[in-house]
Motif scaffolding. Structure first.
Motif, PDB file in Angstrom:
ATOM      1  N   VAL A  50      -8.675  24.175  14.706  1.00  0.00           N
ATOM      2  CA  VAL A  50      -8.232  22.821  15.037  1.00  0.00           C
ATOM      3  C   VAL A  50      -6.928  22.818  15.823  1.00  0.00           C
ATOM      4  N   ASP A  51      -6.027  23.756  15.546  1.00  0.00           N
ATOM      5  CA  ASP A  51      -4.755  23.788  16.264  1.00  0.00           C
ATOM      6  C   ASP A  51      -4.876  24.429  17.643  1.00  0.00           C
ATOM      7  N   ARG A  52      -5.975  25.095  17.909  1.00  0.00           N
ATOM      8  CA  ARG A  52      -6.187  25.700  19.229  1.00  0.00           C
ATOM      9  C   ARG A  52      -6.934  24.740  20.152  1.00  0.00           C
ATOM     10  N   THR A  53      -7.960  24.105  19.637  1.00  0.00           N
ATOM     11  CA  THR A  53      -8.796  23.251  20.479  1.00  0.00           C
ATOM     12  C   THR A  53      -8.266  21.828  20.586  1.00  0.00           C
ATOM     13  N   GLY A  54      -7.611  21.337  19.542  1.00  0.00           N
ATOM     14  CA  GLY A  54      -7.129  19.965  19.553  1.00  0.00           C
ATOM     15  C   GLY A  54      -7.998  19.055  18.709  1.00  0.00           C
ATOM     16  N   ARG A  55      -7.379  18.027  18.150  1.00  0.00           N
ATOM     17  CA  ARG A  55      -8.096  17.097  17.269  1.00  0.00           C
ATOM     18  C   ARG A  55      -9.123  16.278  18.040  1.00  0.00           C
ATOM     19  N   LYS A  56      -8.712  15.793  19.196  1.00  0.00           N
ATOM     20  CA  LYS A  56      -9.576  14.884  19.954  1.00  0.00           C
ATOM     21  C   LYS A  56     -10.835  15.592  20.454  1.00  0.00           C
ATOM     22  N   VAL A  57     -10.674  16.816  20.920  1.00  0.00           N
ATOM     23  CA  VAL A  57     -11.824  17.584  21.417  1.00  0.00           C
ATOM     24  C   VAL A  57     -12.848  17.797  20.302  1.00  0.00           C
ATOM     25  N   LEU A  58     -12.372  18.164  19.119  1.00  0.00           N
ATOM     26  CA  LEU A  58     -13.292  18.400  18.007  1.00  0.00           C
ATOM     27  C   LEU A  58     -13.963  17.105  17.555  1.00  0.00           C
ATOM     28  N   LEU A  59     -13.230  15.990  17.578  1.00  0.00           N
ATOM     29  CA  LEU A  59     -13.844  14.716  17.217  1.00  0.00           C
ATOM     30  C   LEU A  59     -14.936  14.333  18.208  1.00  0.00           C
ATOM     31  N   LEU A  60     -14.685  14.545  19.501  1.00  0.00           N
ATOM     32  CA  LEU A  60     -15.696  14.238  20.510  1.00  0.00           C
ATOM     33  C   LEU A  60     -16.917  15.131  20.349  1.00  0.00           C
ATOM     34  N   LEU A  61     -16.692  16.426  20.139  1.00  0.00           N
ATOM     35  CA  LEU A  61     -17.800  17.351  19.920  1.00  0.00           C
ATOM     36  C   LEU A  61     -18.572  16.981  18.662  1.00  0.00           C
ATOM     37  N   SER A  62     -17.838  16.680  17.603  1.00  0.00           N
ATOM     38  CA  SER A  62     -18.456  16.326  16.326  1.00  0.00           C
ATOM     39  C   SER A  62     -19.321  15.080  16.452  1.00  0.00           C
ATOM     40  N   GLY A  63     -18.773  14.019  17.059  1.00  0.00           N
ATOM     41  CA  GLY A  63     -19.532  12.781  17.201  1.00  0.00           C
ATOM     42  C   GLY A  63     -20.779  12.957  18.044  1.00  0.00           C
ATOM     43  N   THR A  64     -20.675  13.765  19.099  1.00  0.00           N
ATOM     44  CA  THR A  64     -21.827  14.001  19.965  1.00  0.00           C
ATOM     45  C   THR A  64     -22.930  14.746  19.225  1.00  0.00           C
ATOM     46  N   ILE A  65     -22.546  15.794  18.483  1.00  0.00           N
ATOM     47  CA  ILE A  65     -23.538  16.563  17.725  1.00  0.00           C
ATOM     48  C   ILE A  65     -24.213  15.684  16.677  1.00  0.00           C
ATOM     49  N   MET A  66     -23.434  14.862  15.975  1.00  0.00           N
ATOM     50  CA  MET A  66     -24.019  14.012  14.942  1.00  0.00           C
ATOM     51  C   MET A  66     -24.937  12.957  15.539  1.00  0.00           C
ATOM     52  N   ALA A  67     -24.560  12.385  16.684  1.00  0.00           N
ATOM     53  CA  ALA A  67     -25.420  11.395  17.330  1.00  0.00           C
ATOM     54  C   ALA A  67     -26.753  12.024  17.726  1.00  0.00           C
ATOM     55  N   LEU A  68     -26.683  13.243  18.275  1.00  0.00           N
ATOM     56  CA  LEU A  68     -27.905  13.940  18.671  1.00  0.00           C
ATOM     57  C   LEU A  68     -28.772  14.276  17.465  1.00  0.00           C
ATOM     58  N   SER A  69     -28.162  14.784  16.406  1.00  0.00           N
ATOM     59  CA  SER A  69     -28.935  15.241  15.245  1.00  0.00           C
ATOM     60  C   SER A  69     -29.572  14.079  14.497  1.00  0.00           C
ATOM     61  N   THR A  70     -28.851  12.965  14.327  1.00  0.00           N
ATOM     62  CA  THR A  70     -29.452  11.819  13.643  1.00  0.00           C
ATOM     63  C   THR A  70     -30.541  11.175  14.500  1.00  0.00           C
ATOM     64  N   SER A  71     -30.374  11.226  15.823  1.00  0.00           N
ATOM     65  CA  SER A  71     -31.443  10.745  16.706  1.00  0.00           C
ATOM     66  C   SER A  71     -32.698  11.588  16.531  1.00  0.00           C
ATOM     67  N   LEU A  72     -32.517  12.921  16.460  1.00  0.00           N
ATOM     68  CA  LEU A  72     -33.657  13.811  16.254  1.00  0.00           C
ATOM     69  C   LEU A  72     -34.315  13.581  14.902  1.00  0.00           C
ATOM     70  N   LEU A  73     -33.496  13.313  13.882  1.00  0.00           N
ATOM     71  CA  LEU A  73     -34.053  13.053  12.560  1.00  0.00           C
ATOM     72  C   LEU A  73     -34.869  11.765  12.577  1.00  0.00           C
ATOM     73  N   GLY A  74     -34.368  10.754  13.299  1.00  0.00           N
ATOM     74  CA  GLY A  74     -35.136   9.521  13.456  1.00  0.00           C
ATOM     75  C   GLY A  74     -36.446   9.759  14.187  1.00  0.00           C
ATOM     76  N   VAL A  75     -36.408  10.589  15.232  1.00  0.00           N
ATOM     77  CA  VAL A  75     -37.628  10.921  15.974  1.00  0.00           C
ATOM     78  C   VAL A  75     -38.613  11.630  15.066  1.00  0.00           C
ATOM     79  N   TYR A  76     -38.104  12.564  14.241  1.00  0.00           N
ATOM     80  CA  TYR A  76     -38.988  13.276  13.319  1.00  0.00           C
ATOM     81  C   TYR A  76     -39.722  12.299  12.403  1.00  0.00           C
ATOM     82  N   PHE A  77     -38.974  11.390  11.776  1.00  0.00           N
ATOM     83  CA  PHE A  77     -39.604  10.459  10.843  1.00  0.00           C
ATOM     84  C   PHE A  77     -40.564   9.512  11.560  1.00  0.00           C
ATOM     85  N   LYS A  78     -40.243   9.137  12.791  1.00  0.00           N
ATOM     86  CA  LYS A  78     -41.154   8.286  13.557  1.00  0.00           C
ATOM     87  C   LYS A  78     -42.472   9.001  13.815  1.00  0.00           C
ATOM     88  N   ILE A  79     -42.386  10.263  14.239  1.00  0.00           N
ATOM     89  CA  ILE A  79     -43.601  11.054  14.483  1.00  0.00           C
ATOM     90  C   ILE A  79     -44.356  11.275  13.188  1.00  0.00           C
TER      91      ILE A  79
END
Length: 223
Positions: A50-79
């Motif tokens: 966290v002290d090397r990459t920065g707080r904001k970078v990790l938050l952006l990466l984290s939010g993007t990964i979670m948005a993608l993964s929950t979207s995929l989980l929704g797609v799974y349940f839809k299928i």
């Protein structure tokens, strides 16, 4: 703190077994253990970088990964729901219970693993870190208390309404809703969250003070 809980993390963790059972995963308890181990491993990783990459970078990466993964989980349940509805005309309920495991169950496990990974590297630990950095000393006690109450209040609310969301929106709609909040997390981070990497508490307080002064000057010029 609101956005941390609006990702649905506590609902996902508390109901992990139920989610995997809904996904027809053969060993839901083992899958939950794997998810827990992933969370521990990547939380430790976040603490190291966290002290090397920065707080904001990790938050952006984290939010993007979670948005993608929950979207995929929704797609799974839809299928999955569509497949079950189409199969119900051909097979009895007893046949479906005795049939083979869902061939797409791996997608549910992968999506959950990605979600926990994303949360652990950013939106899990970093809001608590920022809370200790951005408040001035004179307000830190009260403000930190408000943050904690907000966090656990939102955790209770999300966990309480999770079953209702499943009934109202279905599993696919529920996880797409969480994905939308994860997307808002990214937008909130870009617009509102300051980068505090490498800054002293005095420098952070000065940053907010200067922002307040600029806003005051801007409002005065408009008037």
């Amino acid at each position: 703190m609101f956005f941390q809980q609006a990702t649905g993390i506590n609902a996902v963790m508390f109901y992990a077994d139920m989610i995997f059972e809904e996904a027809n995963f053969q060993n839901s308890s083992l899958a939950s253990v794997v998810v827990g181990l992933v969370q521990v491993a990547f939380t430790a990783l976040a603490a190291l970088i966290v002290d090397r990459t920065g707080r904001k970078v990790l938050l952006l990466l984290s939010g993007t990964i979670m948005a993608l993964s929950t979207s995929l989980l929704g797609v799974y349940f839809k299928i999955s729901v569509t497949h079950r509805n189409n199969s119900s005309d051909l097979r009895s309920s007893a046949d479906m219970m005795d049939g083979p495991a869902d061939p797409l169950a791996w997608l549910a496990l992968l999506s959950m693993g990605l979600f926990i990974t994303g949360f652990a590297v950013g939106w899990g630990p970093i809001p608590w870190l920022l809370m200790s950095e951005i408040f001035p000393l004179r307000a830190r006690g009260v403000a930190s208390g408000v943050c904690v109450v907000t966090n656990w209040g939102c955790a209770f609310l999300v966990t309480k309404v999770f079953h209702n969301l499943l009934d109202l929106l279905g599993p696919d709609g529920t996880f797409w809703l969480f994905a939308a909040f994860c997307g808002l997390n990214v937008l909130f981070t870009v617009i509102c969250v300051p980068e505090t990497k490498g800054k002293t508490l005095e420098q952070i307080e000065s940053h907010f003070q200067q922002s307040l002064e600029r806003q005051t000057l801007d409002s005065g010029s408009v008037q």
